[in-house]
Motif scaffolding. Sequence first.
Motif, PDB file in Angstrom:
ATOM      1  N   ILE A   1      17.413   8.508  -5.317  1.00  0.00           N
ATOM      2  CA  ILE A   1      16.815   9.293  -6.266  1.00  0.00           C
ATOM      3  C   ILE A   1      16.246   8.328  -7.402  1.00  0.00           C
ATOM      4  CG2 ILE A   1      17.511  10.843  -8.135  1.00  0.00           C
ATOM      5  CD1 ILE A   1      20.004  12.050  -6.194  1.00  0.00           C
ATOM      6  N   ALA A   2      16.757   7.297  -7.716  1.00  0.00           N
ATOM      7  CA  ALA A   2      16.276   6.359  -8.533  1.00  0.00           C
ATOM      8  C   ALA A   2      15.029   5.867  -8.131  1.00  0.00           C
ATOM      9  CB  ALA A   2      17.132   5.292  -9.110  1.00  0.00           C
ATOM     10  N   SER A   3      14.741   5.693  -6.957  1.00  0.00           N
ATOM     11  CA  SER A   3      13.606   5.110  -6.320  1.00  0.00           C
ATOM     12  C   SER A   3      12.374   6.215  -6.042  1.00  0.00           C
ATOM     13  CB  SER A   3      13.885   4.745  -4.742  1.00  0.00           C
ATOM     14  OG  SER A   3      12.601   3.857  -4.329  1.00  0.00           O
TER      15      SER A   3
ATOM     16  N   PHE B   1      11.833   2.698   0.169  1.00  0.00           N
ATOM     17  CA  PHE B   1      13.320   2.286  -0.213  1.00  0.00           C
ATOM     18  C   PHE B   1      14.019   3.473  -0.514  1.00  0.00           C
ATOM     19  CE2 PHE B   1      11.345  -2.110  -0.695  1.00  0.00           C
ATOM     20  CZ  PHE B   1      12.242  -2.839   0.239  1.00  0.00           C
ATOM     21  N   GLY B   2      13.417   4.417  -0.941  1.00  0.00           N
ATOM     22  CA  GLY B   2      14.136   5.724  -1.375  1.00  0.00           C
ATOM     23  C   GLY B   2      14.727   6.604  -0.047  1.00  0.00           C
ATOM     24  N   VAL B   3      13.708   6.440   0.926  1.00  0.00           N
ATOM     25  CA  VAL B   3      14.286   7.080   2.265  1.00  0.00           C
ATOM     26  C   VAL B   3      15.379   6.143   2.699  1.00  0.00           C
ATOM     27  CG1 VAL B   3      13.488   7.745   4.421  1.00  0.00           C
ATOM     28  CG2 VAL B   3      12.011   8.060   2.782  1.00  0.00           C
ATOM     29  N   LEU B   4      15.293   4.900   2.866  1.00  0.00           N
ATOM     30  CA  LEU B   4      16.120   3.970   3.320  1.00  0.00           C
ATOM     31  C   LEU B   4      17.694   4.179   2.646  1.00  0.00           C
ATOM     32  CD1 LEU B   4      14.668   0.569   4.121  1.00  0.00           C
ATOM     33  CD2 LEU B   4      15.395   2.333   5.536  1.00  0.00           C
ATOM     34  N   ALA B   5      17.576   4.371   1.229  1.00  0.00           N
ATOM     35  CA  ALA B   5      18.888   4.495   0.460  1.00  0.00           C
ATOM     36  C   ALA B   5      19.289   5.798   0.768  1.00  0.00           C
ATOM     37  CB  ALA B   5      18.536   4.498  -1.044  1.00  0.00           C
ATOM     38  N   CYS B   6      18.779   6.949   1.234  1.00  0.00           N
ATOM     39  CA  CYS B   6      19.217   8.396   1.247  1.00  0.00           C
ATOM     40  C   CYS B   6      19.865   8.416   2.639  1.00  0.00           C
ATOM     41  CB  CYS B   6      18.055   9.345   0.939  1.00  0.00           C
ATOM     42  SG  CYS B   6      17.610   9.444  -0.716  1.00  0.00           S
ATOM     43  N   ILE B   7      19.700   7.429   3.508  1.00  0.00           N
ATOM     44  CA  ILE B   7      20.127   7.586   5.090  1.00  0.00           C
ATOM     45  C   ILE B   7      21.716   7.288   4.753  1.00  0.00           C
ATOM     46  CG2 ILE B   7      20.529   6.081   7.106  1.00  0.00           C
ATOM     47  CD1 ILE B   7      17.295   5.522   6.712  1.00  0.00           C
ATOM     48  N   VAL B   8      22.122   6.505   3.824  1.00  0.00           N
ATOM     49  CA  VAL B   8      23.769   6.501   3.597  1.00  0.00           C
ATOM     50  C   VAL B   8      24.110   7.263   2.446  1.00  0.00           C
ATOM     51  CG1 VAL B   8      25.642   4.868   3.292  1.00  0.00           C
ATOM     52  CG2 VAL B   8      23.584   4.172   4.667  1.00  0.00           C
ATOM     53  N   ILE B   9      25.153   7.971   2.665  1.00  0.00           N
ATOM     54  CA  ILE B   9      25.612   8.868   1.562  1.00  0.00           C
ATOM     55  C   ILE B   9      25.782   8.362   0.271  1.00  0.00           C
ATOM     56  CG2 ILE B   9      27.322  10.643   1.055  1.00  0.00           C
ATOM     57  CD1 ILE B   9      27.121  11.575   3.709  1.00  0.00           C
ATOM     58  N   ILE B  10      26.547   7.222   0.289  1.00  0.00           N
ATOM     59  CA  ILE B  10      26.698   6.411  -0.788  1.00  0.00           C
ATOM     60  C   ILE B  10      25.766   5.776  -1.834  1.00  0.00           C
ATOM     61  CG2 ILE B  10      27.151   4.080   0.116  1.00  0.00           C
ATOM     62  CD1 ILE B  10      29.913   4.131  -1.503  1.00  0.00           C
ATOM     63  N   THR B  11      24.688   5.643  -1.169  1.00  0.00           N
ATOM     64  CA  THR B  11      23.347   4.990  -1.815  1.00  0.00           C
ATOM     65  C   THR B  11      22.552   6.204  -2.126  1.00  0.00           C
ATOM     66  OG1 THR B  11      22.427   4.386   0.195  1.00  0.00           O
ATOM     67  CG2 THR B  11      23.692   2.699  -0.665  1.00  0.00           C
TER      68      THR B  11
ATOM     69  N   TRP C   1       0.011   2.226  -2.987  1.00  0.00           N
ATOM     70  CA  TRP C   1       0.949   1.224  -2.004  1.00  0.00           C
ATOM     71  C   TRP C   1       2.049   1.104  -2.516  1.00  0.00           C
ATOM     72  CZ3 TRP C   1      -0.674   1.551   2.698  1.00  0.00           C
ATOM     73  CH2 TRP C   1      -1.962   1.707   2.848  1.00  0.00           C
ATOM     74  N   LEU C   2       2.188   0.854  -3.983  1.00  0.00           N
ATOM     75  CA  LEU C   2       3.606   0.623  -4.571  1.00  0.00           C
ATOM     76  C   LEU C   2       4.285   1.940  -4.641  1.00  0.00           C
ATOM     77  CD1 LEU C   2       2.290  -1.236  -7.754  1.00  0.00           C
ATOM     78  CD2 LEU C   2       3.636  -2.181  -6.007  1.00  0.00           C
ATOM     79  N   PHE C   3       3.723   3.028  -4.734  1.00  0.00           N
ATOM     80  CA  PHE C   3       4.266   4.409  -4.501  1.00  0.00           C
ATOM     81  C   PHE C   3       4.823   4.465  -3.364  1.00  0.00           C
ATOM     82  CE2 PHE C   3       3.760   8.610  -2.527  1.00  0.00           C
ATOM     83  CZ  PHE C   3       4.506   9.330  -3.375  1.00  0.00           C
ATOM     84  N   LEU C   4       4.194   4.197  -1.923  1.00  0.00           N
ATOM     85  CA  LEU C   4       4.821   4.136  -0.634  1.00  0.00           C
ATOM     86  C   LEU C   4       5.902   3.161  -0.450  1.00  0.00           C
ATOM     87  CD1 LEU C   4       1.554   4.162   1.647  1.00  0.00           C
ATOM     88  CD2 LEU C   4       3.115   6.154   1.134  1.00  0.00           C
ATOM     89  N   GLY C   5       5.863   2.050  -1.215  1.00  0.00           N
ATOM     90  CA  GLY C   5       7.011   0.994  -1.304  1.00  0.00           C
ATOM     91  C   GLY C   5       8.198   1.740  -1.850  1.00  0.00           C
ATOM     92  N   TYR C   6       8.152   2.276  -2.877  1.00  0.00           N
ATOM     93  CA  TYR C   6       9.220   3.091  -3.493  1.00  0.00           C
ATOM     94  C   TYR C   6       9.710   4.174  -2.586  1.00  0.00           C
ATOM     95  CZ  TYR C   6       8.739   0.692  -7.909  1.00  0.00           C
ATOM     96  OH  TYR C   6       8.667  -0.468  -8.702  1.00  0.00           O
ATOM     97  N   VAL C   7       8.997   4.975  -2.011  1.00  0.00           N
ATOM     98  CA  VAL C   7       9.413   6.015  -1.368  1.00  0.00           C
ATOM     99  C   VAL C   7      10.038   5.498   0.202  1.00  0.00           C
ATOM    100  CG1 VAL C   7       8.381   7.904   0.321  1.00  0.00           C
ATOM    101  CG2 VAL C   7       7.533   7.813  -1.902  1.00  0.00           C
TER     102      VAL C   7
END
Length: 132
Positions: free
Chosen positions: A44-46, A29-39, A21-27
């Motif tokens: 990648i860190a997530s 937030f990682g997907v959300l961050a990759c939606i906008v190019i600047i983040t 479940w923690l893994f899914l949380g990081y994934v």
Amino acid sequence: MYTCPMRTLLNIIWVVFGGFWLFLGYVFFGVLACIVIITIPAGIASFRIAGYALWPFGREVVETPEAGVMSGLSNIIWFLVAGLWLAIGHITTAAAQAITIIGIPLAIANLKMIPVTCFPFGKRIVSGRGIV
């Protein structure tokens, strides 16, 4: 490749009792961050931390000496957007795991992950054999 059986057993227990479940949380937030190019660096860190959150025993987090000012600024933004929420997930999971004697090592590992959860930039995940 030799793997310590105790680490493997702890990792399997970890995945079953909260790590997935923690893994899914990081994934998430990682997907959300990759939606906008600047983040994308935050994404990648997530994703990097997601792998660590899925299978943490036998690995550790070390500071990167060449991290600069941008890492510090990125950590502040990360903490406000995702780090705080992921840290709350770690605390909640650790509290649930600490109820049983078998879960105490898992709870301790969960609490040890909070610094990298809050401030992932300028850190690396390493194993006993080098960089992961």
